[in-house]
Design a protein around this motif. Structure first.
Motif, PDB file in Angstrom:
ATOM      1  N   LYS A 193      11.708 -25.532   8.863  1.00 12.25           N
ATOM      2  CA  LYS A 193      11.190 -24.171   8.776  1.00 12.25           C
ATOM      3  C   LYS A 193      10.521 -23.913   7.423  1.00 12.25           C
ATOM      4  O   LYS A 193      10.863 -24.540   6.413  1.00 12.25           O
ATOM      5  CB  LYS A 193      12.325 -23.153   8.966  1.00 12.25           C
ATOM      6  CG  LYS A 193      12.903 -23.115  10.378  1.00 12.25           C
ATOM      7  CD  LYS A 193      14.007 -22.073  10.481  1.00 12.25           C
ATOM      8  CE  LYS A 193      14.516 -21.951  11.913  1.00 12.25           C
ATOM      9  NZ  LYS A 193      13.495 -21.306  12.784  1.00 12.25           N
ATOM     10  N   VAL A 194       9.573 -22.992   7.409  1.00  9.87           N
ATOM     11  CA  VAL A 194       8.923 -22.537   6.179  1.00  9.87           C
ATOM     12  C   VAL A 194       8.860 -21.014   6.196  1.00  9.87           C
ATOM     13  O   VAL A 194       8.971 -20.389   7.251  1.00  9.87           O
ATOM     14  CB  VAL A 194       7.499 -23.125   6.034  1.00  9.87           C
ATOM     15  CG1 VAL A 194       7.542 -24.637   5.907  1.00  9.87           C
ATOM     16  CG2 VAL A 194       6.617 -22.714   7.210  1.00  9.87           C
ATOM     17  N   ASN A 195       8.674 -20.446   5.024  1.00  8.33           N
ATOM     18  CA  ASN A 195       8.482 -18.999   4.887  1.00  8.33           C
ATOM     19  C   ASN A 195       7.002 -18.755   4.634  1.00  8.33           C
ATOM     20  O   ASN A 195       6.508 -18.984   3.534  1.00  8.33           O
ATOM     21  CB  ASN A 195       9.339 -18.467   3.732  1.00  8.33           C
ATOM     22  CG  ASN A 195       9.312 -16.950   3.642  1.00  8.33           C
ATOM     23  OD1 ASN A 195       8.337 -16.309   4.044  1.00  8.33           O
ATOM     24  ND2 ASN A 195      10.362 -16.369   3.095  1.00  8.33           N
TER      25      ASN A 195
ATOM     26  N   THR B  95       8.361 -22.335  12.238  1.00 10.54           N
ATOM     27  CA  THR B  95       8.918 -23.676  12.437  1.00 10.54           C
ATOM     28  C   THR B  95       7.781 -24.621  12.794  1.00 10.54           C
ATOM     29  O   THR B  95       7.462 -24.804  13.983  1.00 10.54           O
ATOM     30  CB  THR B  95       9.985 -23.675  13.548  1.00 10.54           C
ATOM     31  OG1 THR B  95      10.951 -22.659  13.274  1.00 10.54           O
ATOM     32  CG2 THR B  95      10.687 -25.029  13.627  1.00 10.54           C
ATOM     33  N   PRO B  96       7.108 -25.208  11.814  1.00  9.30           N
ATOM     34  CA  PRO B  96       5.950 -26.052  12.115  1.00  9.30           C
ATOM     35  C   PRO B  96       6.311 -27.398  12.722  1.00  9.30           C
ATOM     36  O   PRO B  96       5.472 -28.036  13.357  1.00  9.30           O
ATOM     37  CB  PRO B  96       5.281 -26.227  10.745  1.00  9.30           C
ATOM     38  CG  PRO B  96       6.400 -26.071   9.761  1.00  9.30           C
ATOM     39  CD  PRO B  96       7.325 -25.065  10.364  1.00  9.30           C
ATOM     40  N   LEU B  97       7.564 -27.848  12.542  1.00 12.04           N
ATOM     41  CA  LEU B  97       7.941 -29.165  13.042  1.00 12.04           C
ATOM     42  C   LEU B  97       9.324 -29.101  13.675  1.00 12.04           C
ATOM     43  O   LEU B  97      10.264 -28.548  13.095  1.00 12.04           O
ATOM     44  CB  LEU B  97       7.947 -30.182  11.907  1.00 12.04           C
ATOM     45  CG  LEU B  97       8.358 -31.624  12.250  1.00 12.04           C
ATOM     46  CD1 LEU B  97       7.374 -32.230  13.245  1.00 12.04           C
ATOM     47  CD2 LEU B  97       8.458 -32.478  11.004  1.00 12.04           C
ATOM     48  N   SER B  98       9.445 -29.669  14.874  1.00  5.30           N
ATOM     49  CA  SER B  98      10.730 -29.695  15.559  1.00  5.30           C
ATOM     50  C   SER B  98      10.941 -31.071  16.174  1.00  5.30           C
ATOM     51  O   SER B  98       9.985 -31.728  16.605  1.00  5.30           O
ATOM     52  CB  SER B  98      10.789 -28.613  16.650  1.00  5.30           C
ATOM     53  OG  SER B  98       9.786 -28.833  17.635  1.00  5.30           O
ATOM     54  N   ILE B  99      12.204 -31.490  16.200  1.00  9.71           N
ATOM     55  CA  ILE B  99      12.591 -32.735  16.850  1.00  9.71           C
ATOM     56  C   ILE B  99      13.687 -32.387  17.846  1.00  9.71           C
ATOM     57  O   ILE B  99      14.743 -31.874  17.466  1.00  9.71           O
ATOM     58  CB  ILE B  99      13.095 -33.778  15.835  1.00  9.71           C
ATOM     59  CG1 ILE B  99      12.032 -34.043  14.764  1.00  9.71           C
ATOM     60  CG2 ILE B  99      13.475 -35.078  16.534  1.00  9.71           C
ATOM     61  CD1 ILE B  99      12.512 -34.947  13.636  1.00  9.71           C
ATOM     62  N   ILE B 100      13.439 -32.641  19.120  1.00 11.29           N
ATOM     63  CA  ILE B 100      14.337 -32.221  20.188  1.00 11.29           C
ATOM     64  C   ILE B 100      15.366 -33.316  20.452  1.00 11.29           C
ATOM     65  O   ILE B 100      15.007 -34.462  20.765  1.00 11.29           O
ATOM     66  CB  ILE B 100      13.558 -31.891  21.471  1.00 11.29           C
ATOM     67  CG1 ILE B 100      12.440 -30.889  21.147  1.00 11.29           C
ATOM     68  CG2 ILE B 100      14.493 -31.329  22.525  1.00 11.29           C
ATOM     69  CD1 ILE B 100      12.907 -29.619  20.468  1.00 11.29           C
TER      70      ILE B 100
ATOM     71  N   GLY C 229       7.657 -32.020  18.073  1.00 11.81           N
ATOM     72  CA  GLY C 229       6.698 -30.949  18.279  1.00 11.81           C
ATOM     73  C   GLY C 229       6.105 -30.468  16.973  1.00 11.81           C
ATOM     74  O   GLY C 229       6.829 -30.202  16.019  1.00 11.81           O
ATOM     75  N   VAL C 230       4.795 -30.370  16.925  1.00 11.57           N
ATOM     76  CA  VAL C 230       4.087 -29.785  15.788  1.00 11.57           C
ATOM     77  C   VAL C 230       3.431 -28.503  16.289  1.00 11.57           C
ATOM     78  O   VAL C 230       2.544 -28.546  17.154  1.00 11.57           O
ATOM     79  CB  VAL C 230       3.024 -30.747  15.222  1.00 11.57           C
ATOM     80  CG1 VAL C 230       2.270 -30.084  14.059  1.00 11.57           C
ATOM     81  CG2 VAL C 230       3.666 -32.050  14.769  1.00 11.57           C
ATOM     82  N   GLY C 231       3.897 -27.380  15.811  1.00 11.10           N
ATOM     83  CA  GLY C 231       3.379 -26.098  16.292  1.00 11.10           C
ATOM     84  C   GLY C 231       4.010 -25.645  17.585  1.00 11.10           C
ATOM     85  O   GLY C 231       3.563 -24.662  18.180  1.00 11.10           O
TER      86      GLY C 231
END
Length: 199
Positions: free
Chosen positions: A141-143, A150-155, A162-164
């Protein structure tokens, strides 16, 4: 009961069979068998400050047990550094050798450029970021100007990245805003290969 008298033979008395020490006790070495209870009193309530201090910046206060190898479970160095599981001061305020189990961990304390640095140099090991919960995700996450994004997620359940997007439907799923541009840049004479797993 018998009394232990401080240096000089007068002044503060410590009853050796129960009782309460009033004032200060100064000595080179003191050994107690059993439990030791220390409490200070203020004028309005029975709480206050208890001081355990080292004499100089190079001295330390150690907390441990009489179990072999466990005499220095924690050290508080006179320079203000705290060591847990180690006796080697490398200069940081908190130095821990071993695993840390905690809930939320917040770093920063008002620092302008707070950072987390993972160092696998010592021992030559790899660096691992892992969510140990079964099928649990990892979010970066970023502010963004006061808005949490949340620009980057790993499921965890699929290992999709996921990017975006928080719901990547492929191994790598990238979503940009309208008019967004994706740039892949390499050095001179770089090659981008796109390959399918079947003809």
């Amino acid at each position: 009961p018998a009394n232990l008298v401080t240096a000089g033979g007068t002044g503060v008395f410590l009853p050796l069979a129960g009782g309460i020490l009033t004032g200060g006790l100064t000595g080179t070495t003191a050994t107690f068998n059993g439990n030791v209870f220390s409490e200070t009193y203020r004028s309005s309530r029975a709480d206050g400050d208890v001081y355990i201090q080292s004499a100089t910046a190079s001295d330390f206060v150690a907390i441990g047990t009489q179990v072999s190898g466990q005499s220095n479970l924690m050290r508080i160095i006179g320079n203000g550094n705290v060591l847990i599981g180690t006796t080697s001061d490398t200069g940081q305020k908190l130095q821990v050798s071993g695993d840390i189990y905690t809930g939320n961990l917040k770093l920063g304390n008002g620092e302008t450029n707070a950072s987390i640095q993972l160092d696998g140099e010592f021992g030559g090991g790899d660096l691992t970021i892992q969510n140990l919960g079964s099928d649990q995700d990892i979010y970066f996450k970023v502010n963004d100007a006061g808005t949490s994004n949340t620009p980057l997620s790993i499921i965890g359940a699929t290992s999709n990245v996921g990017v975006g997007t928080l719901s990547p439907s492929a191994t790598l799923h990238v979503i940009g805003n309208a008019g967004a541009t994706t740039t892949i840049e390499g050095s001179t004479q770089s090659t981008l290969n796109l390959k399918t797993t079947s003809p």
